[in-house]
Design a protein around this motif. Structure first.
Motif, PDB file in Angstrom:
ATOM      1  N   GLN A  12       0.813  -1.221   0.000  1.00  0.00           N
ATOM      2  CA  GLN A  12       0.000   0.000   0.000  1.00  0.00           C
ATOM      3  C   GLN A  12       0.847   1.272   0.000  1.00  0.00           C
ATOM      4  OE1 GLN A  12      -3.020   0.093  -0.669  1.00  0.00           O
ATOM      5  NE2 GLN A  12      -3.548  -2.076  -0.418  1.00  0.00           N
ATOM      6  N   GLY A  13       2.140   1.094  -0.268  1.00  0.00           N
ATOM      7  CA  GLY A  13       2.981   2.289  -0.443  1.00  0.00           C
ATOM      8  C   GLY A  13       3.364   2.998   0.832  1.00  0.00           C
ATOM      9  N   TYR A  14       3.415   2.280   1.930  1.00  0.00           N
ATOM     10  CA  TYR A  14       3.883   2.931   3.170  1.00  0.00           C
ATOM     11  C   TYR A  14       5.354   3.366   3.073  1.00  0.00           C
ATOM     12  CZ  TYR A  14      -0.086   1.935   6.307  1.00  0.00           C
ATOM     13  OH  TYR A  14      -1.294   1.930   6.945  1.00  0.00           O
ATOM     14  N   ALA A  15       6.161   2.515   2.374  1.00  0.00           N
ATOM     15  CA  ALA A  15       7.597   2.781   2.225  1.00  0.00           C
ATOM     16  C   ALA A  15       8.391   2.605   3.510  1.00  0.00           C
ATOM     17  CB  ALA A  15       7.851   4.172   1.625  1.00  0.00           C
ATOM     18  N   ILE A  27      10.492   2.200  -4.053  1.00  0.00           N
ATOM     19  CA  ILE A  27       9.070   2.293  -4.340  1.00  0.00           C
ATOM     20  C   ILE A  27       8.934   2.980  -5.688  1.00  0.00           C
ATOM     21  CG2 ILE A  27       8.661   4.540  -3.244  1.00  0.00           C
ATOM     22  CD1 ILE A  27       6.345   3.109  -1.746  1.00  0.00           C
TER      23      ILE A  27
ATOM     24  N   ASN B  70      20.800  13.145   0.146  1.00  0.00           N
ATOM     25  CA  ASN B  70      21.646  12.079  -0.390  1.00  0.00           C
ATOM     26  C   ASN B  70      22.590  12.549  -1.474  1.00  0.00           C
ATOM     27  OD1 ASN B  70      20.645  10.304   1.409  1.00  0.00           O
ATOM     28  ND2 ASN B  70      19.351   9.163  -0.040  1.00  0.00           N
ATOM     29  N   SER B  97      17.903   8.708   6.266  1.00  0.00           N
ATOM     30  CA  SER B  97      17.677   8.814   4.822  1.00  0.00           C
ATOM     31  C   SER B  97      16.258   9.301   4.551  1.00  0.00           C
ATOM     32  CB  SER B  97      17.910   7.457   4.158  1.00  0.00           C
ATOM     33  OG  SER B  97      17.067   6.491   4.756  1.00  0.00           O
ATOM     34  N   ASN B  98      15.379   9.071   5.539  1.00  0.00           N
ATOM     35  CA  ASN B  98      13.963   9.427   5.369  1.00  0.00           C
ATOM     36  C   ASN B  98      13.374   9.869   6.699  1.00  0.00           C
ATOM     37  OD1 ASN B  98      13.406   7.994   2.564  1.00  0.00           O
ATOM     38  ND2 ASN B  98      14.596   6.597   3.818  1.00  0.00           N
ATOM     39  N   ARG B 100       9.659   9.683   8.726  1.00  0.00           N
ATOM     40  CA  ARG B 100       8.321   9.119   8.646  1.00  0.00           C
ATOM     41  C   ARG B 100       7.429   9.746   9.697  1.00  0.00           C
ATOM     42  NH1 ARG B 100       8.951   3.452   8.747  1.00  0.00           N
ATOM     43  NH2 ARG B 100       8.796   3.432  10.992  1.00  0.00           N
ATOM     44  N   GLY B 105       1.788   7.655   8.925  1.00  0.00           N
ATOM     45  CA  GLY B 105       2.827   6.891   8.251  1.00  0.00           C
ATOM     46  C   GLY B 105       3.299   7.444   6.920  1.00  0.00           C
ATOM     47  N   SER B 107       5.814   9.161   4.557  1.00  0.00           N
ATOM     48  CA  SER B 107       7.261   9.320   4.738  1.00  0.00           C
ATOM     49  C   SER B 107       7.842  10.185   3.622  1.00  0.00           C
ATOM     50  CB  SER B 107       7.950   7.954   4.812  1.00  0.00           C
ATOM     51  OG  SER B 107       7.674   7.194   3.660  1.00  0.00           O
ATOM     52  N   ARG B 109      11.669  11.573   1.775  1.00  0.00           N
ATOM     53  CA  ARG B 109      13.122  11.409   1.626  1.00  0.00           C
ATOM     54  C   ARG B 109      13.815  12.604   2.280  1.00  0.00           C
ATOM     55  NH1 ARG B 109      13.703   7.329  -2.422  1.00  0.00           N
ATOM     56  NH2 ARG B 109      11.823   7.202  -3.710  1.00  0.00           N
ATOM     57  N   LEU B 115       7.836  10.005  -0.066  1.00  0.00           N
ATOM     58  CA  LEU B 115       8.251   8.655  -0.423  1.00  0.00           C
ATOM     59  C   LEU B 115       7.051   7.708  -0.275  1.00  0.00           C
ATOM     60  CD1 LEU B 115      10.418   6.463  -0.969  1.00  0.00           C
ATOM     61  CD2 LEU B 115      10.908   6.500   1.482  1.00  0.00           C
ATOM     62  N   GLY B 116       6.542   7.612   0.942  1.00  0.00           N
ATOM     63  CA  GLY B 116       5.429   6.688   1.181  1.00  0.00           C
ATOM     64  C   GLY B 116       4.144   7.431   1.490  1.00  0.00           C
ATOM     65  N   LEU B 117       3.074   7.031   0.799  1.00  0.00           N
ATOM     66  CA  LEU B 117       1.763   7.622   1.058  1.00  0.00           C
ATOM     67  C   LEU B 117       0.778   6.457   1.126  1.00  0.00           C
ATOM     68  CD1 LEU B 117       0.296  10.715  -0.833  1.00  0.00           C
ATOM     69  CD2 LEU B 117      -1.065   9.014   0.369  1.00  0.00           C
ATOM     70  N   PRO B 118       0.543   5.918   2.324  1.00  0.00           N
ATOM     71  CA  PRO B 118      -0.215   4.678   2.463  1.00  0.00           C
ATOM     72  C   PRO B 118      -1.602   4.743   1.811  1.00  0.00           C
ATOM     73  CG  PRO B 118       0.812   5.285   4.542  1.00  0.00           C
ATOM     74  CD  PRO B 118       1.027   6.425   3.608  1.00  0.00           C
ATOM     75  N   PHE B 119      -1.939   3.679   1.111  1.00  0.00           N
ATOM     76  CA  PHE B 119      -3.265   3.550   0.460  1.00  0.00           C
ATOM     77  C   PHE B 119      -3.551   4.703  -0.508  1.00  0.00           C
ATOM     78  CE2 PHE B 119      -3.466   1.104   4.366  1.00  0.00           C
ATOM     79  CZ  PHE B 119      -3.976  -0.097   3.925  1.00  0.00           C
ATOM     80  N   GLU B 122      -6.226   3.437  -3.007  1.00  0.00           N
ATOM     81  CA  GLU B 122      -7.548   3.161  -2.432  1.00  0.00           C
ATOM     82  C   GLU B 122      -8.174   4.380  -1.773  1.00  0.00           C
ATOM     83  OE1 GLU B 122      -7.823  -0.216   0.089  1.00  0.00           O
ATOM     84  OE2 GLU B 122      -6.601  -1.451  -1.241  1.00  0.00           O
ATOM     85  N   LYS B 132       0.922  13.283  -5.879  1.00  0.00           N
ATOM     86  CA  LYS B 132       2.048  13.199  -4.946  1.00  0.00           C
ATOM     87  C   LYS B 132       3.383  13.421  -5.651  1.00  0.00           C
ATOM     88  CE  LYS B 132       3.299   8.400  -4.521  1.00  0.00           C
ATOM     89  NZ  LYS B 132       3.731   7.270  -3.761  1.00  0.00           N
ATOM     90  N   LYS B 133       3.398  13.242  -6.979  1.00  0.00           N
ATOM     91  CA  LYS B 133       4.653  13.436  -7.724  1.00  0.00           C
ATOM     92  C   LYS B 133       5.131  14.883  -7.601  1.00  0.00           C
ATOM     93  CE  LYS B 133       4.043   9.782 -11.024  1.00  0.00           C
ATOM     94  NZ  LYS B 133       3.374   9.443 -12.257  1.00  0.00           N
TER      95      LYS B 133
END
Lengths: 65, 472
Positions: A12-15, A27, B70, B97-98, B100, B105, B107, B109, B115-119, B122, B132-133
């Motif tokens: 789900q892209g938590y990373a 990712i 980095n 490095s990141n 969160r 959750g 996260s 960089r 970096l991370g975008l849960p769900f 969905e 998000k890009k």
């Protein structure tokens, strides 16, 4: 050697895995995990297992082989 | 809000309404019109030498992560998750490095990119719902460095840092560029004092007048060779664009002899000769002045002193440098951040002794520090009362009733430094600092532009600037 597997449908892209081991996991632009390696040395197994366990949706495994 | 025009007029004449040192309305003006605009110091590059190193620092309530990403670039990012506003980095320093967010959750960089975008798919329908890009933690609106000192401004249209520092760069080099490789810092020590932030800034900018009185005991116990009254009045105070400071008059001698007099070893003197301009060298070698305390508007101070570090009868001294920030917490409380600074190329033995000299004099245990703060806390308390609203403090030392000077400014032949300098006691720098303060506080603030992330607002697609576009 140990083998890395991922359930790409579950991701789900938590990373969290990338945060824990960015030399092994990344990712992609769609927010899905990318395995940067298929196999890792046994000596690195503990660290990578910890990264895999950090996945909130259990999408990652480190298995024998 | 009350009209403060009379306050600014009085300040410009060198008469300071005492309540400005403990006044909620003044503090709110400072927050909105001064600290929201001015260049503010955050950290030194040597605090984050390796990829992934970071420190978290503040501009009043705003928390910023200062990282080396980095690629090795220094980044300054607002420490607030784009989603629900939680702090994404809760440690004060470290290597990562990141980052969160502990809440949901998300996260990022270490260059700020998501970096991370849960769900994402969905919950938002992917990029069609939340772009998000290219999104990053908010970069500081303006960021720049000088001699490794990292500054930001919350004003996206701030004048360039080099223009803001202006002629004070000449003096800043004595503290932060004693060789081509610059300086390294230790610290900061961080503590709070129940005093208004302006008092420390004014004191370091030009208060050579307090030294013989406030710091008597330091001379009496033999720690310090210099701050006797007759010594201080021979020095000059200067002001140049954004800052000013005090100097000591050195005994006759060559450039080398004078730098050795304050305790610099020969190899460091050689590197100073390569790093400084002829004018910078002439201030010491030709004119016989050695920089001591200084302040950069609004709330950075520097100090260079040379106490006796060995417990012997000899007059041997060793120099140290400290950089400090008077971080405002409220109208009557200040967080002091105090760094030790030393030339990167200094011999290890010099670094160790210089650090000892710093700790004896300044920092949370320093003797000068203890002496000073007792005055500042007491002053701040008294400034809160009703009587303080009637009293205009006389800050006109060095100026006669008609505005003429008690002594003439030094000529270029007498003092090679830029700006204006005067020998003897005078509150020139304090007046300059507070006049600049009045200039900022008088100017109406521009409303800040809203930044909407990843979605639509009033028909527009909002996004942060891509990390590649952040100023360097």
């Amino acid at each position: 050697m140990a083998k890395l597997t991922a359930d790409f449908g579950a991701c789900q892209g938590y990373a969290n895995c990338v945060v824990a081991a960015d030399d092994v996991y990344d990712i992609d632009d769609d927010g899905i995990v990318v395995l940067l390696k298929e196999h890792i040395e046994e000596s690195d197994r503990a660290r990578v297992e910890e990264a895999a366990r950090s996945c909130p949706v259990n999408a990652l495994q480190v298995v024998d082989g | 809000m009350a009209d403060q025009t009379a306050v600014f007029e009085a300040v410009r004449e060198g008469m300071i309404p005492a309540h400005v040192y403990n006044d909620r309305e003044i503090f709110e003006l400072e927050r909105d019109r001064l600290f929201n605009r001015s260049w503010m110091f955050l950290a030194h590059e040597s605090e984050i030498p390796d990829v992934g190193d970071y420190v978290v620092r503040h501009v009043l309530e705003d928390s910023f992560i200062v990282t080396r990403d980095n690629k090795g670039e220094v980044r300054v990012m607002f420490n607030m998750c784009l989603h629900r506003g939680m702090q994404v980095c809760r440690a004060e320093m470290g290597n990562a490095s990141n980052f969160r967010c502990p809440y949901h959750g998300w996260s990022y960089r270490n260059d700020g990119r998501i970096l991370g975008l849960p769900f994402h798919q969905e919950a938002y329908g992917g990029e069609e719902g939340f772009k998000k890009k290219g999104q990053t933690l908010l970069p500081a609106p303006s960021m720049d460095t000088y001699n490794g000192l990292i500054f930001i401004s919350l004003d996206p249209d701030a004048e360039p840092l080099e223009d803001f520092l202006g002629d004070f760069k000449f003096y800043l080099d004595y503290y932060t560029k004693q060789s081509a490789d610059g300086v390294e810092v230790r610290g900061p020590q961080r503590w709070r004092v129940k005093a208004n932030w302006k008092i420390g800034a004014e004191n370091f900018a030009g208060d050579m007048y307090h030294t013989p009185q406030t710091h008597t005991s330091v001379v009496e116990i033999g720690l310090f060779r210099e701050p006797k009254a007759e010594k201080r009045k021979d020095g000059n105070t200067y002001w140049a664009t954004s800052g000013g400071g005090t100097t000591y008059k050195l005994p006759p001698g060559t450039l080398e002899e004078r730098l050795a007099y304050v305790g610099y070893p020969a190899e460091m003197i050689e590197r100073m000769k390569e790093s400084w301009s002829q004018d910078q060298l002439d201030v010491i070698g030709r004119d016989g002045f050695m920089i001591s305390a200084a302040s950069i508007f609004p709330n950075i101070s520097l100090v260079h002193n040379w106490p006796k570090v060995e417990d012997t009868d000899s007059d041997e001294v060793l120099p140290f440098i400290s950089l400090r920030q008077w971080q405002p917490i409220s109208e009557n409380e200040t967080e002091v951040l105090s760094w030790f600074i030393v030339d990167k190329n200094a011999p290890e033995e010099f670094k160790a002794l210089s650090y000892k000299a710093y700790l004896m004099c300044f920092g949370s245990t320093g003797m000068f520090e203890q002496d000073d703060v007792e005055n500042w806390v007491s002053l701040t308390n008294t400034a809160a009362g009703s009587m303080a609203r009637r009293l205009h403090l006389n800050s006109r030392m060095g100026m006669k009733m008609d505005g003429s000077e008690v002594v003439p400014a030094l000529t270029k032949e007498q003092f090679a430094g830029p700006g204006k300098a005067y020998v003897g006691y005078g509150e020139y720098s304090q007046r300059n600092l507070l006049s600049k303060w009045a200039d900022y506080l008088e100017r109406e603030p521009e409303p800040a532009k809203g930044i909407s992330l990843g979605g639509a607002i009033r028909g527009e697609q909002g996004r942060t600037s891509c990390s590649e576009e952040q100023n360097r």
